[in-house]
Every structure is written in C-alpha cells, then in structure tokens.
Design an enzyme around this catalytic site. Sequence first.
Site, PDB file in Angstrom:
ATOM      1  N   GLU A 325       0.937  -1.165   0.015  1.00 43.73           N
ATOM      2  CA  GLU A 325       0.152   0.047   0.025  1.00 43.73           C
ATOM      3  C   GLU A 325       0.798   1.322  -0.020  1.00 43.73           C
ATOM      4  O   GLU A 325       0.281   2.373  -0.227  1.00 43.73           O
ATOM      5  CB  GLU A 325      -1.044  -0.068   1.171  1.00 43.73           C
ATOM      6  CG  GLU A 325      -0.394   0.041   2.404  1.00 43.73           C
ATOM      7  CD  GLU A 325      -0.113  -1.424   2.994  1.00 43.73           C
ATOM      8  OE1 GLU A 325       0.316  -1.367   4.103  1.00 43.73           O
ATOM      9  OE2 GLU A 325      -0.443  -2.367   2.373  1.00 43.73           O
ATOM     10  N   ASP A 367      18.550  16.776 -30.804  1.00 38.24           N
ATOM     11  CA  ASP A 367      19.230  17.490 -32.040  1.00 38.24           C
ATOM     12  C   ASP A 367      20.699  17.940 -31.850  1.00 38.24           C
ATOM     13  O   ASP A 367      21.151  17.579 -30.846  1.00 38.24           O
ATOM     14  CB  ASP A 367      18.091  18.341 -32.458  1.00 38.24           C
ATOM     15  CG  ASP A 367      18.134  19.481 -31.375  1.00 38.24           C
ATOM     16  OD1 ASP A 367      18.630  19.502 -30.053  1.00 38.24           O
ATOM     17  OD2 ASP A 367      17.692  20.488 -31.424  1.00 38.24           O
ATOM     18  N   ASP A 635      14.034  21.094 -29.334  1.00 36.34           N
ATOM     19  CA  ASP A 635      13.379  22.443 -28.851  1.00 36.34           C
ATOM     20  C   ASP A 635      12.331  23.181 -30.230  1.00 36.34           C
ATOM     21  O   ASP A 635      12.295  24.231 -29.698  1.00 36.34           O
ATOM     22  CB  ASP A 635      14.390  23.514 -28.305  1.00 36.34           C
ATOM     23  CG  ASP A 635      15.417  23.767 -29.341  1.00 36.34           C
ATOM     24  OD1 ASP A 635      15.469  23.184 -30.389  1.00 36.34           O
ATOM     25  OD2 ASP A 635      16.287  24.533 -29.131  1.00 36.34           O
ATOM     26  N   ASP A 639      10.446  18.910 -33.481  1.00 37.80           N
ATOM     27  CA  ASP A 639      10.670  17.916 -32.509  1.00 37.80           C
ATOM     28  C   ASP A 639       9.464  17.510 -31.597  1.00 37.80           C
ATOM     29  O   ASP A 639       9.528  16.685 -30.978  1.00 37.80           O
ATOM     30  CB  ASP A 639      11.747  18.368 -31.431  1.00 37.80           C
ATOM     31  CG  ASP A 639      12.952  18.781 -32.264  1.00 37.80           C
ATOM     32  OD1 ASP A 639      13.646  17.915 -33.279  1.00 37.80           O
ATOM     33  OD2 ASP A 639      13.642  19.671 -31.971  1.00 37.80           O
ATOM     34  N   ASN A 703       6.060 -13.880   5.085  1.00 39.40           N
ATOM     35  CA  ASN A 703       4.840 -13.937   6.033  1.00 39.40           C
ATOM     36  C   ASN A 703       3.641 -14.831   5.815  1.00 39.40           C
ATOM     37  O   ASN A 703       3.247 -15.501   6.691  1.00 39.40           O
ATOM     38  CB  ASN A 703       4.529 -12.334   6.363  1.00 39.40           C
ATOM     39  CG  ASN A 703       5.356 -11.685   7.173  1.00 39.40           C
ATOM     40  OD1 ASN A 703       6.241 -12.124   7.831  1.00 39.40           O
ATOM     41  ND2 ASN A 703       5.025 -10.303   7.429  1.00 39.40           N
ATOM     42  N   ASN A 728       1.858  -4.481  10.058  1.00 37.61           N
ATOM     43  CA  ASN A 728       2.158  -3.947   8.655  1.00 37.61           C
ATOM     44  C   ASN A 728       2.129  -2.471   8.591  1.00 37.61           C
ATOM     45  O   ASN A 728       2.941  -1.803   7.850  1.00 37.61           O
ATOM     46  CB  ASN A 728       0.696  -4.436   7.678  1.00 37.61           C
ATOM     47  CG  ASN A 728       0.934  -4.038   6.467  1.00 37.61           C
ATOM     48  OD1 ASN A 728       1.938  -4.477   5.849  1.00 37.61           O
ATOM     49  ND2 ASN A 728      -0.052  -3.198   5.999  1.00 37.61           N
ATOM     50  N   ASP A 732       5.464  -0.313   7.376  1.00 35.26           N
ATOM     51  CA  ASP A 732       5.304   0.577   6.229  1.00 35.26           C
ATOM     52  C   ASP A 732       6.037   1.729   6.666  1.00 35.26           C
ATOM     53  O   ASP A 732       6.759   2.586   5.991  1.00 35.26           O
ATOM     54  CB  ASP A 732       3.905   0.614   6.079  1.00 35.26           C
ATOM     55  CG  ASP A 732       3.238  -0.361   5.125  1.00 35.26           C
ATOM     56  OD1 ASP A 732       4.001  -1.205   4.559  1.00 35.26           O
ATOM     57  OD2 ASP A 732       2.249  -0.664   5.082  1.00 35.26           O
TER      58      ASP A 732
END
Length: 893
Positions: A325, A367, A635, A639, A703, A728, A732
């Site tokens: 998560e 380029d 640029d 392109d 686990n 958990n 985390d």
Amino acid sequence: MTTISGGTPALPRTLDLRAPAGGKPETGDALHRLAWLDTDAALADLGAHRAGLTDEEVERRRERFGRNEVPHEKPPAWYTQLRHAFANPFNLLLTTLAIVSGATGDREALIVIGLMVLLSTGLRFVQEFRSNKAAEALLALVSTSTAVERDGDEFPADSTPAMRRREIPMDELVPGDIVYLSAGDMVPADMRVISAKDLFISQSSLTGEALPVEKAERAPQPATPPGLTELPTICFMGTSVVSGTATAVVAATGSHTSFGALAKGLTGQRATTAFDVGVSKVSWLFIRFIVVMVPIVFLLNGFTKHDWVEALLFGLAIAVGLTPEMLPMIVTTNLAKGAVTMARHKTIVKRLSSIQNLGAMDVLCTDKTGTLTQDKIVLERHINIVGEEDDSVLALAYLNSYYQTGLKNLLDRAVLDHGELKKELAIDYAYGKLDEIPFDFTRRRMSVVVDHQHAHHQLICKGAVEEVLAVCTSARDEDRVMELTPERRQVARDVVAELNEDGFRVVAVAYRDFDSTHGPYAVADESDLILAGFISFLDPPKETAGPALQALKTHGITVKILTGDNDLVSRKVCRDVGLHVDRIVLGNELAGLDDSQLGEAADRGIVFAKLTPADKVRIVRALRARGHTVGFLGDGINDAGALREADVGISVDSAVDIAKESADIILLEKSLMVLEEGVIEGRKTFGNTIKYIKMTASSNFGNVFSVLIASAFLPFLPMLPIQLLTVNLLYDLSQASIPWDDMDPEYLTVPRKWRADDIGRFMLCIGPTSSVFDIATFALMWYLYGANSVEHQTLFQSAWFIESLLTQTLIVHMIRTAKIPFVQSRATWPVLVLTAAIIGCGILLPFSSLGTKLGLVPLPVSYFAWLLAIAIGYAALTHVMKSWYMRRFGTWL
C-alpha cells in the site's frame, strides 16, 4: 482588389483549405504556387491589398477561418489531476479492502487503510499540480502581438509609417492581413513576403538547420521545385526574424499553417511509457499473488478453526499485508524528492514519472543545434585560393561587412566579431565608404566601394562561391595576382568542396581596384574581379559536449543525433565532439523501410540527417519497439511529435511553446551536462523504489508462507487481524524514509528498468528465508515457553509480533545494498533512525496499555536473548542467500 457579386472583397482563394468531399487540403501546394507569383498577383490571389483589410473584412474572414490558434495540449483541470493521482491498481485495491473492512465492522482497519490511500493520493496530486503550474509559466510565446496595417485607421497627418501600424494579438490575424516584421519578431502565421530588406529568418525550430535563410519579395523560379521550407518568398509560423525588416501578407492562419498541420497530431492520448508499463506489470504481479494466497489462507483457517467470520477478517488482514500500500506513496515521494533535487539543477519536471524514465533511459536521441553546438555562427577560417590562412582575406571581408548598409546578418556579425581589425586597418582614417551595390537573389553577392587613403577606389565583393567566381578573371596567391585559369579555378573549387564536406558554409571574397576618378558604381562594375579567397563559417561545438557525451556513455546511454540539418555539417560536428560515425543515415533512406528494417537501421545508426518531423517520430517508435527506453531532447516545432512519442521528452525553456507542451522535462539550460545529472537522479529514484518493492515482496511472501504453515498446525490464529495490521503499519512506517536513502555508486552506472519477472523470482528466493526464523520462533514458543494452547495464544502471538516486526525491519538494511550492510554500505541517518525507532516501538508495545488493547502481553526477559540470536541468524542467512542470488542471477536490486 478582386471582388465578387455585390462588390464584397473576395476571400482568399489560394488557402481556402476546406477540402471538397473526400478530399484533403494541400497547404504545401498552395504555398508553392503562391511563392512564384509576382507581388501584385499574390495579393490579388489572397484577396488582399497593400492598405490592409478593413475591420469588416477581418470579421468575415475570422468567421470563416477561425482564430489564429493551433491545437495544443491544455493542462488538465485540478480534479482530473486528482483523479489521475488516485487511479492506480493499489489505491483501488486498498479502497475495496477498506470498504469490506468497514462493512464487517473492522473500523481500525478502515481508518489505517484510508489514511494510506489519502496520503499517497494527496502527495502525488500536490507535486504534479505544482509542477504543471511551473511548466505553464514557461509556455509563453516569444511575442504576443504583431504590427498590422488596417484599412480605415485614421492617424495624424504628420505620423510616420511606423506610427500608422496597429498592434494586435497574434490570434486575431486573418488571411490577407498585411503584417510588418523586424528583428526579434516571431513569424505569427504562414506569410508571403511583399517587400523585404536584409531579411534573414531562423527556421531551425522547423527544419533543424542551424543557419538562417534569406527571404525576399521575389526570386527566380528554379528548374527543380524546392522543398516547402526552402521557398524564398514564404515565411512560416513559429520561425523567427534574425535580422532585417519585411512587409508580408498572411497566407494561412491557425491549423491551416504548416505549424498547425503538425500540431494537429500532437493532442490526445500519449504513448505508454516504460514507467507506465513497469508499474503496471509489478502491480498485477502483486494482485495475482493476493488473489491466489488470500482465499487459501481464508479457507485453511475457516476449516481448521471453524470460525468463518474470524477467518474472513484474518484473510482481509492478510490481503492488506500483502498489498504494497505504500508503493504509490513511496514512488510519488521518490519522484517528488527527485523533482525538487532536479529543480536545484536547472530542471523543471512536468510529469513525475519521467524522472524514473530518465534513469531507465538507454538511448538518448537529440538534435544537434544548441545541444552539441553553441547555436552561434562563428567565422572559423579565412583562406586564399589554395587553402592557406590569409589575413588579407579577413581584412577585405571585414571592410565589406563594416560598411554594408542596414542590419547585419549572422555571417556579417561573425566577421565583425573580429573587432581588433578596426584598429589594425585604421578604418576611421585610412578608409571611407563611397558606394554600395546591394545583394539580390539573382546575383547572390553584394559589394561595397571604399576610398583607400584617397589614392584609389576599391570594390570589395562577397557572396555565394559560384556567383563570385563567375565575375573573377584573376586570383591572388600571397602577394601575386595571377590569371584565374581553368586549372586554378578548379583548385579553388576543390578547396571549397573540402570545406563543404567538413560542414562549413563558405563565402567567396573578391576585389577590384579603380582609379579615384571612377564615377558612380553599378552591377556592371562587378566584373574582372580578383579572387582573394574564402571565409568559412560554422556553428562550433560546445566545450562541454565531448565530456558530456563521454559521461553519458559511461552511464550506459547511447546518444543518437536526429537532425534536419545536412549530413556534412552533422559529420563535422560529431567528429569534433568525439562521436565516432561510420555512416550517416539520411531521411530519404528511411521512406521505403518497413517497421522491422527501420528498427534495425535505428539500432545501428548513430547520426540521422535531413529528417522530417515524421522521420523522427518513426525512429523513436522503432527504438522503443526494440525494448529501448528512449529519451528525446529537442526544442523545435519539428521535434514536438518525437517528444511525445519518447518515454521521456526533454525540452528547454527557450524552446517553442509546442515543444515545451509536448515535453515531460524542461531544462533551464540546454546542456547534456545538466541532463546527465538528471539521469543520475532518475536512477537513484528508481533504485529506492525497487528497494521498497523487493523488501515488501520478499517480506510479505515470507509472512504468508509462515501463516500457511502456522494455520495448518496451530489451534489458534498465529496473529490476530489487528495485530497483523499493526505490524504492517509499523513496517510501512519503517520504509517511509527510503526515498532519502543513498544508492551504491556501482548501481548508478547502468540504466535500470522495471522487471516484473526479477521481482517474482526475488520474492520466491528470498521470502522464505524469514519463514525459517518464523518457524524457529513458533517452535521456541510452543516447546520452550509452553504457548501451545488457546489459553496461551496471546503469549505466542506477542512473541511472533515482535520477531516478525524485527526481521521485517532488519530486511530494510539487508536488501537496500548488494554489499554487507552496516560494514561496506551504511544507510542514511533518516533510515537508521526510523528503523531503530520502529524496532524499539515494537519491543515496547507489548508492555504498554496500547499493546493490551491489541491483545499483546509482556514477554519474559529470556525471550529477548533468543530474539537476538534469531536476528543474528536471520541476517547471516539472508547474506548467504544474497551472495548466492547474485552469483546465480547476476543482479540484486
């Protein structure tokens, strides 16, 4: 003025681009035809006149042709960005689990999961929203208004012509408008020049050509039709005026322009990038694992414990535990941190995911102009007819440019950069200007006449090589003047050809002395000239280009040059920056290749010249199809398509607006050195992301493996659902500092890509390592401490709670490096502090009132001696497995 029935001025015929049924408007054909008409015929064809359009005519044309705007990609609304930040597989899965948890009365799980989703979504939304706002500030046109002539405007009688022009926003232009251009202006539409003086236009944003091109109101029509951008009387939207002035009539506006036709294909859905593909594959790997394992755990506990509600809650807790998560938040935090770091290095990140793509990039297409070169014309050589350096040639060229009337073009400015000659030649005392023969497209040369110390007149001519040679009968070699025989003429041409092959633009210089009594000068006096030699110009390479290319090569990135410029110039520049090129692939060679052949050519080739915008897109697409992660640096208007097609599009703040809109990353300095820093940051970002994924994958698999074994043999749950969620959550939190961790230097030397197969393999090989010590803990509590019945399950669950959290947190340090943790590679202080704090909290929790609410009980002191032994054994076995894994598969992270 052309009229139709009723006396109403005619609308333009040439660029009525509304195609007949089933037809397609051909803007290029219309411009080709318009280019060769004389000025009055061109105005009539467009229904225009020199005094300009009336306001009524303008309104009618705007209704028909629309505003002078091209299609472009607008930033999404805030709510669209918020939806995009939320919509990823893990957030959707967690939201589903939160809803199920709430429906079953598990309020704690609902709150914990909801906070995870909210934090991840909010962080990503805020960063991307701020980045888009910063990028929007850069998307400004060079100029927002233009000067036009409008019939019917009233001005004071003593007003100058310049005062009689109306300044209007560019988007209000319509076909037939009379527009005035001067140095620094952006050309606001496709236009036909009707008068010009020394007009030079930079078309590099459209064609990639470094040198500006001259435009005029008329030019002889060649036998072979030139390309669209080579039309000498047509100026194109999005190009810019380098020098000179002009009056032009608008031929096409908005989406009907050449620029607009290109822009039409640049809106809508972007190509799926390597980052999107990688995240999707990893996400579905986890989801498939959850879909398989959770039902097994649920059914096993339901059949063995006979409490299906408790089995369902435990299954949901397992599902949450298996779900990474924090992945959206870790990825977003990593990317946001990378964006902040890159902002300090003159880089704005528009799309966060592009940072990881930058780190994964193994091919950079760029380029040439302004990236490898200085985007500045420099006079490189001044030589006589046999190719030897000759200062007198430079002196003559300097006098010509110095006394030339009007605005200086880039070549004149490059000559005049040698300002020391003004003093050396004593121009203010020794010379005086007498006359000038201006440039025109027929002669392609211009001359000035100077009075040298009142002794004689000297006509100095410079221009296109063949046109100057045509009026020369003699040549100078050092101090001798000799007849320009066919043999010497060929020697001179060979010298020029050699310069051209090296990519130089060559201008010839000649002169002739006249008696001081000679009368007014005319074109006829440009005869019997003495060829002095040649001056050659080049856009020189940047000093940093060579080292930057070498640095990118060291980091595993192949640089490919994709340019609209010619192959001779490209070869010269590549040679100067140390880029070895066996063969240059030209755009016309790509036309007949199918996708497979194009892919091979794109893979093998290093330099591609004379490319169209479509060629660039095809090359980028072909490289991606062959498994490369492709970056594109550009640029120009030409392109924009390739910028969108690439995995990561890179532009600069000075780029045209459509290029900046198409880019993912905007550099505030057009330098490969700046880009190299971004590559390193991208690899750090990816490395820290993959750390979390492999830590979570292996830990979660271990686990679940332990839970399956325990569920099969224990008469009670090995851990309560709320305890599993707490472990958990704490685990985390221990990983939340990973974005601030460092990567080993060795990891940063090669491109890094998402590999779902490697993550699955890593999970299966490393995950069960923790299960060995989980089972050892089960045996310890069952046999040594007697926690082998329902009455003593809290002691068993508390022991596994602490051991599980300890080994899971320890894995952060074991997996973060391929080296020996704490000895050969130490984590940054945020990681050290946070993991130590989480372990401390886990150990103390069973002794607190909160632990009591979670169903935990204090453990005997002797347990912690066993816990230390288990931790040491776990670290040792994990390192053994790490060494085996690297020998077997050649990789770790």
